[in-house]
Design a protein around this motif. Structure first.
Motif, PDB file in Angstrom:
ATOM      1  N   ARG A 142       0.765  -0.980  -0.214  1.00 38.30           N
ATOM      2  CA  ARG A 142       0.387  -0.095  -0.079  1.00 38.30           C
ATOM      3  C   ARG A 142       0.623   1.172   0.136  1.00 38.30           C
ATOM      4  O   ARG A 142       1.691   1.685   0.943  1.00 38.30           O
ATOM      5  N   TRP A 143       0.998   2.023  -1.068  1.00 38.48           N
ATOM      6  CA  TRP A 143       1.594   3.040  -1.004  1.00 38.48           C
ATOM      7  C   TRP A 143       0.317   4.612  -0.492  1.00 38.48           C
ATOM      8  O   TRP A 143      -0.522   4.599  -1.351  1.00 38.48           O
ATOM      9  N   THR A 144       0.592   5.432  -0.396  1.00 42.27           N
ATOM     10  CA  THR A 144       0.523   6.507   0.507  1.00 42.27           C
ATOM     11  C   THR A 144       0.959   7.878   0.391  1.00 42.27           C
ATOM     12  O   THR A 144       2.415   8.334   0.256  1.00 42.27           O
ATOM     13  N   GLY A 145       0.366   9.013   0.063  1.00 42.10           N
ATOM     14  CA  GLY A 145       1.151   9.979   0.048  1.00 42.10           C
ATOM     15  C   GLY A 145       0.576  10.485  -0.669  1.00 42.10           C
ATOM     16  O   GLY A 145      -0.769  11.030  -1.280  1.00 42.10           O
ATOM     17  N   TYR A 146       0.689  11.761  -1.487  1.00 38.88           N
ATOM     18  CA  TYR A 146       0.242  13.209  -2.033  1.00 38.88           C
ATOM     19  C   TYR A 146       1.255  13.260  -3.946  1.00 38.88           C
ATOM     20  O   TYR A 146       2.425  12.287  -3.832  1.00 38.88           O
ATOM     21  N   ILE A 147       0.386  13.724  -4.205  1.00 40.44           N
ATOM     22  CA  ILE A 147       0.799  14.182  -5.712  1.00 40.44           C
ATOM     23  C   ILE A 147       0.721  15.508  -6.177  1.00 40.44           C
ATOM     24  O   ILE A 147      -0.078  15.484  -6.387  1.00 40.44           O
ATOM     25  N   GLU A 148       1.859  16.316  -6.652  1.00 38.26           N
ATOM     26  CA  GLU A 148       1.718  17.342  -7.247  1.00 38.26           C
ATOM     27  C   GLU A 148       1.749  17.283  -8.935  1.00 38.26           C
ATOM     28  O   GLU A 148       2.619  16.823  -9.150  1.00 38.26           O
ATOM     29  N   VAL A 149       0.856  18.483  -9.438  1.00 34.26           N
ATOM     30  CA  VAL A 149       1.128  18.358 -11.379  1.00 34.26           C
ATOM     31  C   VAL A 149       1.516  19.480 -11.078  1.00 34.26           C
ATOM     32  O   VAL A 149       1.641  20.381 -10.305  1.00 34.26           O
ATOM     33  N   PRO A 150       2.660  19.447 -12.248  1.00 34.94           N
ATOM     34  CA  PRO A 150       2.678  20.808 -12.746  1.00 34.94           C
ATOM     35  C   PRO A 150       1.836  21.878 -13.270  1.00 34.94           C
ATOM     36  O   PRO A 150       2.634  22.732 -13.875  1.00 34.94           O
ATOM     37  N   ALA A 151       0.707  21.169 -13.856  1.00 33.15           N
ATOM     38  CA  ALA A 151      -0.168  22.689 -14.830  1.00 33.15           C
ATOM     39  C   ALA A 151      -1.454  21.716 -14.149  1.00 33.15           C
ATOM     40  O   ALA A 151      -1.416  20.683 -14.315  1.00 33.15           O
ATOM     41  N   THR A 152      -2.858  22.749 -14.148  1.00 31.75           N
ATOM     42  CA  THR A 152      -3.651  22.453 -14.538  1.00 31.75           C
ATOM     43  C   THR A 152      -5.073  21.283 -15.876  1.00 31.75           C
ATOM     44  O   THR A 152      -4.500  22.516 -16.444  1.00 31.75           O
ATOM     45  N   ALA A 153      -4.727  20.638 -15.418  1.00 31.95           N
ATOM     46  CA  ALA A 153      -5.331  19.943 -16.337  1.00 31.95           C
ATOM     47  C   ALA A 153      -5.542  18.634 -16.122  1.00 31.95           C
ATOM     48  O   ALA A 153      -5.864  17.994 -14.995  1.00 31.95           O
ATOM     49  N   GLU A 154      -6.463  18.020 -17.357  1.00 34.72           N
ATOM     50  CA  GLU A 154      -6.883  16.574 -16.787  1.00 34.72           C
ATOM     51  C   GLU A 154      -5.624  15.779 -17.406  1.00 34.72           C
ATOM     52  O   GLU A 154      -5.107  16.359 -18.329  1.00 34.72           O
ATOM     53  N   TYR A 155      -5.443  14.629 -16.122  1.00 36.13           N
ATOM     54  CA  TYR A 155      -4.275  13.691 -15.876  1.00 36.13           C
ATOM     55  C   TYR A 155      -4.754  11.869 -16.453  1.00 36.13           C
ATOM     56  O   TYR A 155      -5.925  11.913 -15.609  1.00 36.13           O
ATOM     57  N   THR A 156      -4.176  11.988 -17.327  1.00 34.99           N
ATOM     58  CA  THR A 156      -4.609   9.867 -17.396  1.00 34.99           C
ATOM     59  C   THR A 156      -3.900   9.646 -16.819  1.00 34.99           C
ATOM     60  O   THR A 156      -1.942   9.495 -16.918  1.00 34.99           O
ATOM     61  N   PHE A 157      -3.820   8.256 -16.393  1.00 35.86           N
ATOM     62  CA  PHE A 157      -3.193   7.841 -14.798  1.00 35.86           C
ATOM     63  C   PHE A 157      -2.939   6.242 -15.346  1.00 35.86           C
ATOM     64  O   PHE A 157      -3.879   5.785 -16.257  1.00 35.86           O
ATOM     65  N   TYR A 158      -1.834   5.937 -15.841  1.00 34.30           N
ATOM     66  CA  TYR A 158      -2.090   4.194 -16.347  1.00 34.30           C
ATOM     67  C   TYR A 158      -1.060   3.343 -15.759  1.00 34.30           C
ATOM     68  O   TYR A 158      -0.175   3.677 -14.365  1.00 34.30           O
ATOM     69  N   THR A 159      -1.477   2.620 -15.001  1.00 34.94           N
ATOM     70  CA  THR A 159      -0.958   1.202 -14.366  1.00 34.94           C
ATOM     71  C   THR A 159      -0.704  -0.090 -14.857  1.00 34.94           C
ATOM     72  O   THR A 159      -2.076  -0.778 -15.756  1.00 34.94           O
ATOM     73  N   VAL A 160       0.563  -0.700 -14.765  1.00 33.66           N
ATOM     74  CA  VAL A 160       0.680  -1.674 -15.060  1.00 33.66           C
ATOM     75  C   VAL A 160       0.492  -2.878 -14.466  1.00 33.66           C
ATOM     76  O   VAL A 160       2.196  -2.344 -12.942  1.00 33.66           O
TER      77      VAL A 160
END
Length: 613
Positions: free
Chosen positions: A418-436
């Protein structure tokens, strides 16, 4: 239906009705001396093999005579065959899949009609008429196998993995002229559609009758029923159909069930089932979990651990020395046109196989055949010390007479993170997240579920999208479990106009908003209930394979191996499981119930034979 269902629950269903004592002694049956093993033609037998991908009969381009000769030459003695199921050419990313025949090269128990429309070309099937050429091919396959000392697992059904998988089968309504099979893919192998069940029963009875005179066959009801769409009631019913169809046969066949990937506890099985098979049984917990059933426990499919030989060699040795009675490696070097087992498959193949690996399985068979194995039971208490932390050991014992021991590098086969924490994005936008991932994965961002594929599966990409604002951290939680195969867990992102990339450490913060990574809480087992270790992971971009997420204990020259043995003289042989060479041999004296043995080498795996002179 009610009558047949009751048959599966009758103890001793495979009695000797209509069977002479001589026939009973020669047939494939549970060993009277030890039902964890089989007996065939009056002798105990361990099935150890490396077989093709189950299409030897249904694929007309497959030269099964050459294939069976290859098995015999390698001293391997088993094969699985699917009797009516096939796959599409792209299924499971298998190159040269023998279970994916070319158009018009798929032969089934049912004859083709004059009506076009089968899913990949050719005519539809007539489920009211048998294809005599199919049954001639099936009988010849089994006959040739018998002549070469090969036992056949005849697989009556397989689960359907998706609508695409169901689309290929003659039972699908679009593939036959009889109006049978108007059912969703996940209800085909249930009792919900009586017309379909009746067609399935006719097929089962026909196959059982056609193979009545052979002594080298057992029937597996269904491949991987646990994947989905197969009801227990249906499986019990078909088990009863097989039992009823052969109750007066000269060689009533054993019946097997495929229970689970890895392991599961078998609960309240029908009395008619004598073999319980598992897939990818690493480590071999399935044996210990079900040993009290007093039936054969098998590992009848391997894969998803890369293409190298070592993982599958070790899986075989581990399983057999744990007390397993059957091992079948899925060997991708066999395919149509390469029935000698010399197909060069790509690195992306979901498993391995080849001449060298088959030779190594022959070493295992030679080793175990050197024991009176039906007199043996798993007993790891024989090993009382001296196994370094980098390795595991197990023992098969005939107390006071003989011991087979096997040592291999430790293998992490189940864990969760279980990974926990926060994510910061460089610009306001819609982001697509991918898991493999291989296996299960769940992802939340801003406490919103984005990805949920909490299943056992091979390597797979999943995608989720969310709009995120720059200038503030967004909570993230990623959960993963690994249940066997090649462990993979990768987390990537993209935004409009950019390609995907692993999320960099600079964008990830810990739970206290500390920089450069997520907190990873690692657990032994897949259920987050046994804490293991905690660390900060700068990125989630892992392809562990079968390695541990953490370095295993390293040892220099290990101390002596300590065995608990009765007093007296013993002959000791250390075997190299790769070459089959005896690397060290000696005669030792057990005093005070213990023997200390020096390791000849412990780089990889080693086997040990201990016998009374």
């Amino acid at each position: 239906m009610r009558l047949l269902l009751s048959l599966a629950l009758i103890p001793g269903l495979f009695g000797t009705v209509g069977v002479s004592a001589a026939d009973l002694a020669g047939m494939l049956r549970l060993s009277p001396a030890n039902p964890h093993y089989l007996e065939w033609r009056g002798k105990p037998i361990l099935l150890i093999t490396s077989g093709e991908h189950y299409g030897a009969v249904v694929n007309l381009d497959f030269d099964y005579a050459k294939y069976l000769a290859t098995l015999e030459a390698a001293k391997l003695n088993g094969t699985r065959v699917f009797l009516a199921y096939r796959e599409q050419p792209t299924a499971f990313n298998i190159a040269g899949n023998s279970l994916a025949p070319k158009p018009d090269r798929f032969i089934t128990p049912w004859i083709r009609s004059t009506t076009p429309g089968y899913f990949d070309g050719g005519n539809k099937f007539d489920l009211e008429r048998w294809d005599l050429a199919y049954f001639e091919r099936l009988r010849d396959f089994v006959k040739q196998a018998a002549g070469r000392g090969v036992v056949v697992e005849a697989n009556l059904f397989s689960c359907f993995y998706s609508p695409n998988s169901w689309q290929t089968h003659p039972f699908h309504a679009s593939n036959n002229i009889n109006g049978i099979g108007q059912a969703p893919w996940d209800e085909v192998l249930t009792l919900k559609h009586p017309t379909l069940v009746a067609a399935q029963e006719r097929y089962v009875r026909k196959v059982v009758e056609e193979l009545r005179d052979f002594d080298n066959v057992y029937f597996e009801i269904c491949n991987e029923p646990y994947i989905g769409g197969v009801s227990r009631e249906w499986e019990v019913y078909m088990t009863a159909v097989v039992a009823d169809a052969q109750k007066m046969h000269p060689h009533p066949k054993l019946i097997s069930w495929n229970i689970a990937n890895n392991t599961a506890k078998v609960v309240d099985p029908p009395a008619a089932v004598s073999i319980f098979n598992f897939h990818y049984a690493v480590p071999p917990e399935a044996v210990a979990d079900n040993y009290a059933l007093n039936r054969v426990i098998g590992d009848n499919e391997t894969g998803f651990r890369g293409t190298n030989d070592a993982p599958y060699r070790m899986e075989a040795w581990d399983f057999i020395v744990a007390g397993g009675g059957l091992f079948n490696h899925l060997d991708y070097s066999f395919t149509a046109g390469f029935e000698g087992g010399n197909f060069v498959y790509p690195a992306t193949q979901p498993g391995g196989g080849g001449t060298e690996l088959r030779r190594q399985f022959g070493v295992l068979r030679n080793f175990i055949d050197g024991f009176d194995f039906v007199r043996m039971r798993p007993d790891n208490s024989t090993i009382v010390g001296g196994v370094p932390g980098s390795h595991t050991g197990r023992a098969l014992a005939q107390p006071g007479r003989a011991y087979a021991l096997y040592f291999r590098p430790s293998l992490i086969t189940r864990f969760s993170v279980r990974w926990t924490g926060y994510i910061e994005v460089p610009a306001t936008a819609e982001y697509t997240f991918y898991t493999v991932s291989n296996d299960g994965v769940r992802l939340w961002i801003d406490e919103r579920p984005l990805i949920n594929n909490w299943t056992d599966h091979s390597e797979k990409e999943d995608i989720g999208r969310i709009s995120l604002q720059a200038g503030r951290p967004h909570p993230v939680k990623l959960e993963y479990f690994y249940n066997g195969g090649q462990a993979v867990m990768k987390l990537a992102w993209s935004r409009p106009g950019q390609g995907s990339e692993p999320i960099p450490a600079t964008a990830l913060l810990g739970p206290q908003r500390e920089r450069d990574g997520l907190r990873g809480e690692y657990f032994a087992g897949p259920n987050f209930d046994r804490p293991w270790q905690t660390r900060t992971d700068a990125q989630v971009n892992f392809a562990w394979g079968t390695d541990s997420p953490f370095p295993l204990p390293q040892t220099g020259t290990p101390g002596p191996l300590e065995l608990a043995l009765p007093a007296g003289a013993w002959n000791v042989e250390w075997w190299d499981p790769v070459s089959g060479r005896v690397v060290s041999g000696s005669k030792v004296e057990a005093k005070g119930g213990r023997v200390s043995l020096a390791w000849p080498s412990l780089k990889d795996d080693l086997a040990l034979r201990v016998l009374r002179p």
